[in-house]
Design a protein around this motif. Structure first.
Motif, PDB file in Angstrom:
ATOM      1  N   SER A 140       0.832  -1.208   0.000  1.00  0.00           N
ATOM      2  CA  SER A 140       0.000   0.000   0.000  1.00  0.00           C
ATOM      3  C   SER A 140       0.865   1.255   0.000  1.00  0.00           C
ATOM      4  O   SER A 140       0.543   2.248  -0.671  1.00  0.00           O
ATOM      5  CB  SER A 140      -0.925   0.003   1.216  1.00  0.00           C
ATOM      6  OG  SER A 140      -1.855  -1.062   1.154  1.00  0.00           O
ATOM      7  N   ALA A 141       1.962   1.211   0.761  1.00  0.00           N
ATOM      8  CA  ALA A 141       2.867   2.363   0.802  1.00  0.00           C
ATOM      9  C   ALA A 141       3.436   2.649  -0.578  1.00  0.00           C
ATOM     10  O   ALA A 141       3.477   3.801  -1.031  1.00  0.00           O
ATOM     11  CB  ALA A 141       3.983   2.111   1.802  1.00  0.00           C
ATOM     12  N   ALA A 142       3.873   1.600  -1.269  1.00  0.00           N
ATOM     13  CA  ALA A 142       4.430   1.767  -2.609  1.00  0.00           C
ATOM     14  C   ALA A 142       3.364   2.272  -3.585  1.00  0.00           C
ATOM     15  O   ALA A 142       3.650   3.113  -4.449  1.00  0.00           O
ATOM     16  CB  ALA A 142       5.022   0.451  -3.100  1.00  0.00           C
ATOM     17  N   LEU A 143       2.136   1.798  -3.425  1.00  0.00           N
ATOM     18  CA  LEU A 143       1.049   2.230  -4.307  1.00  0.00           C
ATOM     19  C   LEU A 143       0.766   3.722  -4.132  1.00  0.00           C
ATOM     20  O   LEU A 143       0.574   4.452  -5.124  1.00  0.00           O
ATOM     21  CB  LEU A 143      -0.205   1.413  -4.006  1.00  0.00           C
ATOM     22  CG  LEU A 143      -1.409   1.638  -4.929  1.00  0.00           C
ATOM     23  CD1 LEU A 143      -1.081   1.185  -6.342  1.00  0.00           C
ATOM     24  CD2 LEU A 143      -2.631   0.878  -4.396  1.00  0.00           C
ATOM     25  N   MET A 144       0.745   4.179  -2.887  1.00  0.00           N
ATOM     26  CA  MET A 144       0.508   5.592  -2.634  1.00  0.00           C
ATOM     27  C   MET A 144       1.651   6.452  -3.163  1.00  0.00           C
ATOM     28  O   MET A 144       1.441   7.531  -3.728  1.00  0.00           O
ATOM     29  CB  MET A 144       0.299   5.835  -1.134  1.00  0.00           C
ATOM     30  CG  MET A 144      -0.996   5.279  -0.589  1.00  0.00           C
ATOM     31  SD  MET A 144      -2.439   6.096  -1.349  1.00  0.00           S
ATOM     32  CE  MET A 144      -3.785   5.205  -0.573  1.00  0.00           C
ATOM     33  N   THR A 149      12.592   0.298 -13.754  1.00  0.00           N
ATOM     34  CA  THR A 149      13.613  -0.277 -12.867  1.00  0.00           C
ATOM     35  C   THR A 149      13.488   0.305 -11.466  1.00  0.00           C
ATOM     36  O   THR A 149      13.594  -0.426 -10.458  1.00  0.00           O
ATOM     37  CB  THR A 149      15.018  -0.005 -13.429  1.00  0.00           C
ATOM     38  OG1 THR A 149      15.126  -0.582 -14.727  1.00  0.00           O
ATOM     39  CG2 THR A 149      16.091  -0.575 -12.508  1.00  0.00           C
ATOM     40  N   TYR A 150      13.268   1.599 -11.400  1.00  0.00           N
ATOM     41  CA  TYR A 150      13.089   2.260 -10.110  1.00  0.00           C
ATOM     42  C   TYR A 150      11.950   1.618  -9.325  1.00  0.00           C
ATOM     43  O   TYR A 150      12.078   1.341  -8.123  1.00  0.00           O
ATOM     44  CB  TYR A 150      12.802   3.741 -10.349  1.00  0.00           C
ATOM     45  CG  TYR A 150      12.254   4.497  -9.160  1.00  0.00           C
ATOM     46  CD1 TYR A 150      13.103   5.032  -8.204  1.00  0.00           C
ATOM     47  CD2 TYR A 150      10.870   4.692  -9.004  1.00  0.00           C
ATOM     48  CE1 TYR A 150      12.596   5.736  -7.115  1.00  0.00           C
ATOM     49  CE2 TYR A 150      10.354   5.399  -7.926  1.00  0.00           C
ATOM     50  CZ  TYR A 150      11.227   5.921  -6.981  1.00  0.00           C
ATOM     51  OH  TYR A 150      10.727   6.608  -5.903  1.00  0.00           O
ATOM     52  N   LYS A 151      10.832   1.360  -9.980  1.00  0.00           N
ATOM     53  CA  LYS A 151       9.676   0.793  -9.281  1.00  0.00           C
ATOM     54  C   LYS A 151       9.974  -0.595  -8.720  1.00  0.00           C
ATOM     55  O   LYS A 151       9.479  -0.961  -7.655  1.00  0.00           O
ATOM     56  CB  LYS A 151       8.467   0.749 -10.213  1.00  0.00           C
ATOM     57  CG  LYS A 151       7.912   2.135 -10.542  1.00  0.00           C
ATOM     58  CD  LYS A 151       6.761   2.092 -11.527  1.00  0.00           C
ATOM     59  CE  LYS A 151       5.481   1.623 -10.903  1.00  0.00           C
ATOM     60  NZ  LYS A 151       4.322   1.778 -11.808  1.00  0.00           N
ATOM     61  N   THR A 152      10.800  -1.364  -9.427  1.00  0.00           N
ATOM     62  CA  THR A 152      11.138  -2.692  -8.907  1.00  0.00           C
ATOM     63  C   THR A 152      11.964  -2.594  -7.634  1.00  0.00           C
ATOM     64  O   THR A 152      11.890  -3.472  -6.774  1.00  0.00           O
ATOM     65  CB  THR A 152      11.904  -3.517  -9.957  1.00  0.00           C
ATOM     66  OG1 THR A 152      13.165  -2.890 -10.229  1.00  0.00           O
ATOM     67  CG2 THR A 152      11.108  -3.650 -11.237  1.00  0.00           C
ATOM     68  N   THR A 153      12.743  -1.515  -7.487  1.00  0.00           N
ATOM     69  CA  THR A 153      13.582  -1.373  -6.284  1.00  0.00           C
ATOM     70  C   THR A 153      12.749  -1.103  -5.045  1.00  0.00           C
ATOM     71  O   THR A 153      13.232  -1.288  -3.924  1.00  0.00           O
ATOM     72  CB  THR A 153      14.608  -0.244  -6.452  1.00  0.00           C
ATOM     73  OG1 THR A 153      13.934   1.021  -6.525  1.00  0.00           O
ATOM     74  CG2 THR A 153      15.460  -0.462  -7.694  1.00  0.00           C
ATOM     75  N   VAL A 213      14.775   0.692   0.698  1.00  0.00           N
ATOM     76  CA  VAL A 213      14.718   1.614  -0.437  1.00  0.00           C
ATOM     77  C   VAL A 213      13.377   2.336  -0.459  1.00  0.00           C
ATOM     78  O   VAL A 213      13.314   3.550  -0.731  1.00  0.00           O
ATOM     79  CB  VAL A 213      14.947   0.860  -1.767  1.00  0.00           C
ATOM     80  CG1 VAL A 213      14.706   1.783  -2.961  1.00  0.00           C
ATOM     81  CG2 VAL A 213      16.355   0.279  -1.814  1.00  0.00           C
ATOM     82  N   LEU A 214      12.314   1.621  -0.162  1.00  0.00           N
ATOM     83  CA  LEU A 214      10.987   2.222  -0.148  1.00  0.00           C
ATOM     84  C   LEU A 214      10.943   3.388   0.839  1.00  0.00           C
ATOM     85  O   LEU A 214      10.433   4.470   0.510  1.00  0.00           O
ATOM     86  CB  LEU A 214       9.936   1.176   0.212  1.00  0.00           C
ATOM     87  CG  LEU A 214       8.494   1.670   0.366  1.00  0.00           C
ATOM     88  CD1 LEU A 214       7.994   2.331  -0.921  1.00  0.00           C
ATOM     89  CD2 LEU A 214       7.571   0.513   0.773  1.00  0.00           C
ATOM     90  N   LEU A 215      11.471   3.187   2.032  1.00  0.00           N
ATOM     91  CA  LEU A 215      11.477   4.270   3.013  1.00  0.00           C
ATOM     92  C   LEU A 215      12.331   5.434   2.537  1.00  0.00           C
ATOM     93  O   LEU A 215      11.941   6.605   2.666  1.00  0.00           O
ATOM     94  CB  LEU A 215      11.982   3.765   4.367  1.00  0.00           C
ATOM     95  CG  LEU A 215      12.073   4.822   5.474  1.00  0.00           C
ATOM     96  CD1 LEU A 215      10.721   5.480   5.705  1.00  0.00           C
ATOM     97  CD2 LEU A 215      12.612   4.221   6.760  1.00  0.00           C
ATOM     98  N   GLN A 216      13.488   5.124   1.969  1.00  0.00           N
ATOM     99  CA  GLN A 216      14.338   6.196   1.449  1.00  0.00           C
ATOM    100  C   GLN A 216      13.615   7.015   0.388  1.00  0.00           C
ATOM    101  O   GLN A 216      13.729   8.251   0.345  1.00  0.00           O
ATOM    102  CB  GLN A 216      15.621   5.603   0.858  1.00  0.00           C
ATOM    103  CG  GLN A 216      16.575   5.033   1.902  1.00  0.00           C
ATOM    104  CD  GLN A 216      17.719   4.254   1.272  1.00  0.00           C
ATOM    105  OE1 GLN A 216      17.633   3.831   0.114  1.00  0.00           O
ATOM    106  NE2 GLN A 216      18.793   4.057   2.024  1.00  0.00           N
ATOM    107  N   GLN A 217      12.840   6.345  -0.438  1.00  0.00           N
ATOM    108  CA  GLN A 217      12.135   7.051  -1.503  1.00  0.00           C
ATOM    109  C   GLN A 217      10.923   7.824  -0.989  1.00  0.00           C
ATOM    110  O   GLN A 217      10.554   8.863  -1.546  1.00  0.00           O
ATOM    111  CB  GLN A 217      11.735   6.071  -2.609  1.00  0.00           C
ATOM    112  CG  GLN A 217      12.919   5.568  -3.408  1.00  0.00           C
ATOM    113  CD  GLN A 217      13.756   6.718  -3.950  1.00  0.00           C
ATOM    114  OE1 GLN A 217      13.243   7.650  -4.560  1.00  0.00           O
ATOM    115  NE2 GLN A 217      15.069   6.658  -3.702  1.00  0.00           N
ATOM    116  N   ILE A 218      10.291   7.348   0.056  1.00  0.00           N
ATOM    117  CA  ILE A 218       9.228   8.132   0.690  1.00  0.00           C
ATOM    118  C   ILE A 218       9.818   9.431   1.229  1.00  0.00           C
ATOM    119  O   ILE A 218       9.277  10.526   1.013  1.00  0.00           O
ATOM    120  CB  ILE A 218       8.540   7.318   1.807  1.00  0.00           C
ATOM    121  CG1 ILE A 218       7.726   6.171   1.200  1.00  0.00           C
ATOM    122  CG2 ILE A 218       7.636   8.222   2.653  1.00  0.00           C
ATOM    123  CD1 ILE A 218       7.176   5.198   2.221  1.00  0.00           C
TER     124      ILE A 218
END
Length: 565
Positions: free
Chosen positions: A447-451, A472-476, A482-487
């Motif tokens: 859900s976090a990635a979707l938002m 490629t970015y989305k797969t990471t 990585v998800l937290l870093q990108q948030i």
């Protein structure tokens, strides 16, 4: 010669603005700011007039670096380092760039919120004196139009149109009181992590004086414990939402400056996000789970209202963030010739396409390290001047904030001298970032990635290679770190210049807050100021030094309030 012209012209305008104030002004009762009770009682429509006055305080001008909400936004973004002052001619916002605002800015921020608070409490008290709140307590909220039905569907009470309008004003006032107290918490109270690590808890940490309609005339108040402040914010905003949803279903404010149910939801979602204690806590801990669940719920309510859209790629590059009609904006100010602050405004400080301090010598730009972290596929890199065309304005936000009248030129004869660009306070992208972060800490990673990607899907460059790089970015993002870093990265880039940088730093720097070390040419999990800062370039931002990022109660209050000795 050109620089001399700029300096003379700006200085002349400042001098004229003060010279135009006649001495007779000092003999008048205040027409703006804090109302006297006698003035309030004399208004033919007290509720409407007071609410207009409250909203006007959000853009009232005290000086050229103190002009309401958007100046406070700049304080925070400069203090955390995401915004950098790279040259200085006039000195506005210099203390913020130097990170010396703890005492210097506290007086203005304190008076901004508390002056507004008195007017708000007068509206709330007036509504109560007019009997609406008692009617609701006795009969309940309407459930069928303005009718209250019993369990058999019989009408037991009917509210009238005046009740309905009072309910809307009451909701607006409660929303603005929630805005005031949540703002005071963000600036004057350490993070929950620091409260606990300092040996306190939520029941014994003294915050600041709390004033309501009940103690409005009782003189200076003692410091209230932070848990009681939290309860006040939650009660005010939750009640506002309830009144909006029942009495304001068909109410449309005169502009987006007028608070509505989605403004109240957005404020409550952001309050709970900042309220949560994240460090060392799992998703089952109530100090984390309860506020994060509420942050997620309220932000999703705004998203699901279907009243707002994430800016498209084209809109993100062509809007200039200068028009309140944007479908992305939830809350903002329609700047007119009557309400513009001129040079004393956000665009008067930041927009190089307007006759501004940024154009004339006090340039405000994105931190170089943060800019370098924006990937090549991301159109938001084009929000900032790469210096190839005019190195004077390298990394200025000339692709994000610019006048509709002069979107490209910085020539003296072309720049905007009207300062009519609108002010944004809240847009729907904020709700997606709140939802992404809250879902992450609740371990709802998909859900976090979707938002998050609801935003980034609309920030992909049209260049041929960008789509593949973005895929490629989305797969990471399947990697939780990585998800937290990108948030975090998207908080800092998407909302750059909109006043959310400081709270992002305070809330999340204990996590993977990745920065760049120019000396070693490596990335590291700490944040450093970029080399383009005028003061303290390359300085490590020390999360443990909370005192740098938390305001002190100003001397004007401690000297006035005997309860604070």
């Amino acid at each position: 010669m050109k620089n001399t012209y700029k300096i003379f012209s700006l200085t002349a305008i400042i001098a004229l603005s003060f010279a135009s104030c006649s001495e007779s002004f000092l003999d008048r009762e205040p027409l703006g700011g804090t109302l006297l009770q006698s003035q309030y009682d004399s208004l033919s429509n007290g509720l409407a007039g007071s609410m207009r006055g409250i909203y006007s305080m959000m853009y009232g001008v005290d000086s050229h670096d103190a002009f309401g909400q958007r100046s406070i936004d700049m304080y925070g973004d400069l203090l955390c380092g995401d915004m950098a002052l790279t040259s200085e001619t006039y000195g506005w916002f210099s203390s913020d760039e130097r990170q010396q605002v703890r005492t210097g800015r506290s007086s203005y921020i304190w008076s901004y919120y508390y002056d507004m608070l008195r007017n708000i409490n007068m509206v709330i008290r007036a509504v109560k004196q007019q009997g609406l709140v008692d009617k609701v307590a006795a009969n309940g909220f309407p459930t069928d139009g303005m009718k209250v039905l019993d369990e058999n569907g019989n009408v037991v009470y009917t509210y009238n149109s005046e009740d309905s309008l009072r309910g809307v004003y009451y909701a607006q006032a409660l929303t603005m009181r929630g805005y005031v107290y949540s703002g005071l918490v963000r600036f004057f109270i350490p993070t929950v992590d620091h409260i606990f690590s300092g040996g306190y808890n939520l029941t014994n940490y003294p915050a600041f004086p709390v004033y309501t309609e009940d103690n409005l005339d009782d003189g200076p108040q003692e410091l209230t414990m932070i848990n009681k402040v939290y309860e006040r914010i939650d009660t005010d905003l939750s009640t506002a939402i309830e009144y909006f949803e029942t009495f304001g279903k068909d109410y449309v404010g005169s502009s987006k400056l007028v608070a509505d149910v989605n403004v109240a939801r957005g404020l409550l979602a952001y309050f709970y996000l900042n309220r949560a204690m994240e460090f060392g806590k799992g998703p089952s801990d109530p100090l984390l789970a309860v506020p994060m669940r509420k942050a997620l719920s309220y932000s999703v309510d705004v998203i699901n209202s279907n009243n707002f859209n994430v800016l498209t790629n084209n809109e993100a590059l062509s809007s200039g963030f200068n028009n309140i009609e944007s479908k992305s904006w939830i809350w903002g100010q329609d700047v007119t010739t009557e309400t513009t602050g001129g040079l004393a405004s956000f665009f008067g400080q930041v927009d190089i396409h307007s006759y501004s301090y940024a154009w004339a010598g006090d340039t405000k730009v994105i931190d170089k390290n943060l800019y370098e972290a924006i990937p090549s596929w991301d159109i938001r890199k084009r929000w900032f001047n790469d210096g190839s065309g005019n190195s004077t304005f390298t990394l200025c936000p000339d692709g994000k904030f610019y006048s509709a009248k002069s979107p490209h030129s910085t020539a003296t004869d072309d720049i905007d001298r009207e300062w009519l660009s609108d002010n944004v306070f809240m847009r729907v992208e904020l709700m997606y970032l709140i939802a992404a972060e809250a879902a992450y800490f609740l371990q709802k990673y998909d859900s976090a990635a979707l938002m998050l990607t609801a935003i980034t899907d609309n920030r992909v460059d049209t260049a041929a290679t960008a789509s593949a790089l973005y895929d490629t970015y989305k797969t990471t993002l399947s990697d939780n770190k990585v998800l937290l870093q990108q948030i975090i990265q998207n908080w800092r880039v998407e909302l750059w210049g909109e006043g959310y940088g400081l709270q992002t730093y305070r809330r999340l720097s204990s996590h993977a807050y990745r920065g760049y070390n120019e000396k070693t040419d490596t990335e590291e999990e700490k944040i450093r100021r970029g080399a383009n800062h005028l003061y303290n370039p390359g300085k490590e931002m020390d999360y443990s030094d909370e005192t740098t990022f938390t305001m002190q109660i100003p001397a004007s209050e401690t000297n006035y309030n005997p309860n604070l000795d």
